[in-house]
Design a protein around this motif. Structure first.
Motif: not given
Length: 453
Positions: A300-304, A336-339, A283-286, A436-437
């Protein structure tokens, strides 16, 4: 946990606060609707820890017509509340109790409803067992129960809620003990001619212990196929019957020693039947950097991933909160560098109006919110830790609430608000954690390949 696979719909939720006053530290249930040929069944896994008595209760319209792989004992006096209590036999058509003068909404002692479960009969089962209900001449329901060590089992009769079905037969599976931990597992199948489910078994599961006990189940189906389920709350590797599991939820359908279907939700690995499936990430976390209620989005700054997350469930949580909250993703954009993640609905929980500022940490609203009120009319904890934002831009977090004619809010700082100001409750705020699973669905072909969905 939510998952929507072809032929399988899954939800898992917990509510430890429901019985925390009784010492309960785990109250978690997983349910999945699973297609089986032309019919389907419901998988039910219920985990409880804490307290001294755990009851798994279930009933359907109509009458229980029999049990299999178990023995139904003779009728006992009274009810499940005790031999001298039989409110279920004394209830009149208007809901009052025969021979009992009582005010409206009177709750007969002992006050827990068990006095309405009358004519109890014990059921002796040494392992997995079944019970059948007849709804009408054409429709029936079968309950398949996995072995539940240390359990007492009862059948009981209770008043019904519909004129066509004036009574209902209950099954109650009861475990008792100090600092109790229980796992109840069952399969429920409606059917007309013949059911698709043959039985449910618990293969021995090996691996590290967890605060949420992992569970493995095998559901044998008609046509020489078997559904294998694995459920846990972590990514640890565990084994059962030569199979290897890692992750939140795995479903494998097998026939004649071969793998037919595989569903994985928040899972990283499955090995068995000559196949090995590894998922790069479960999954994805952030962490939420910004929360934009107007545009129903978070940053979020997590690279989703920018693709493939549409329709996926994203769940937000924080240690301050009494609960987590889930939404569906509509799209993800690079900023930018975020999502920036856009959600399917607003995360405003409602609005209030400041009627009084009592002190620097207390204000009241003339707009009540039933979510803030528990069954016992005390603070439910629903808004605890949530952010409120006033029309003038002031913000603060809720520490607690007191329901009443006015809703009293204890906050971190009330100085940013003024009397008469409208404010909104926000479900998501910067600093919240999200997950996100990953979802994987595979169909294995006779050619040796597979189809990914």
């Amino acid at each position: 946990l939510f998952a929507d696979f072809p032929g399988l719909k899954l939800v898992e939720a917990s509510s430890e606060n429901s019985y925390r006053s009784r010492g309960v530290s785990l109250y978690r249930r997983l349910m999945a609707i699973v297609a089986a040929g032309e019919s389907s069944y419901l998988l039910d896994i219920f985990r409880v820890r804490g307290g001294r008595s755990h009851d798994y209760s279930i009933h359907f319209l109509g009458r229980l017509t029999g049990v299999a792989s178990a023995a139904l004992g003779g009728e006992m006096p009274g009810s499940l509340a005790g031999p001298g209590i039989d409110w279920g036999s004394r209830q009149l058509n208007d809901g009052d109790m025969e021979g009992q003068a009582a005010p409206p909404y009177w709750n007969p002692p002992p006050g827990n409803g068990y006095g309405f479960l009358v004519k109890p009969r014990p059921i002796a089962a040494g392992g997995a067992w079944q019970a059948d209900w007849e709804i009408d001449p054409r429709r029936r329901v079968r309950l398949n129960v996995a072995d539940t060590p240390g359990a007492e089992i009862f059948k009981a009769r209770a008043p019904g809620i519909r004129p066509l079905h004036p009574g209902a037969d209950y099954i109650v599976i009861r475990r008792k003990g100090a600092d109790l931990s229980s796992r109840f597992a069952s399969v429920i199948e409606p059917f007309s001619a013949e059911p698709s489910v043959r039985d449910i078994r618990r293969p021995a599961l090996r691996g590290p212990a967890s605060d949420v006990p992992a569970e493995a189940l095998a559901v044998r189906l008609a046509g020489d196929s078997t559904d294998i389920f694995y459920s846990s709350a972590d990514d640890e590797v565990r084994t059962a019957g030569g199979l290897v599991f890692a992750g939140r939820f795995i479903h494998a359908r097998v026939a004649k020693g071969g793998l037919l279907l595989l569903h994985m939700a928040g899972a990283g690995e499955f090995r068995g039947f000559g196949r090995r499936v590894r998922v790069p990430r479960s999954g994805w976390e952030g962490v939420v950097r910004e929360a934009d209620a107007r545009n129903q989005s978070i940053k979020t700054d997590s690279p989703l991933s920018l693709e493939g997350l549409e329709g996926q469930v994203i769940t937000f949580d924080h240690p301050r909160y009494s609960r987590s909250s889930s939404y569906r993703i509509t799209r993800t954009e690079k900023e930018g560098d975020s999502r920036r993640v856009f959600l399917n609905e607003t995360f405003l929980l409602g609005k209030g109006e400041v009627s009084e500022i009592k002190d620097g940490r207390t204000l009241s609203s003339r707009i009540p919110h039933e979510y803030a009120r528990s069954v016992k009319r005390s603070d439910s904890g629903f808004f605890r830790g949530k952010l409120i934002q006033g029309a003038s831009g002031g913000r603060t977090r809720i520490v607690g609430s007191v329901p009443g004619r006015l809703l009293t809010l204890e906050v971190e700082d009330a100085s940013a608000f003024k009397k008469g100001e409208i404010f909104h409750y926000q479900d998501i705020q910067p600093g919240d954690h999200f997950r996100i699973e990953s979802l994987v669905s595979l169909e294995f072909l006779e050619t040796g390949g597979h189809r990914f969905e």
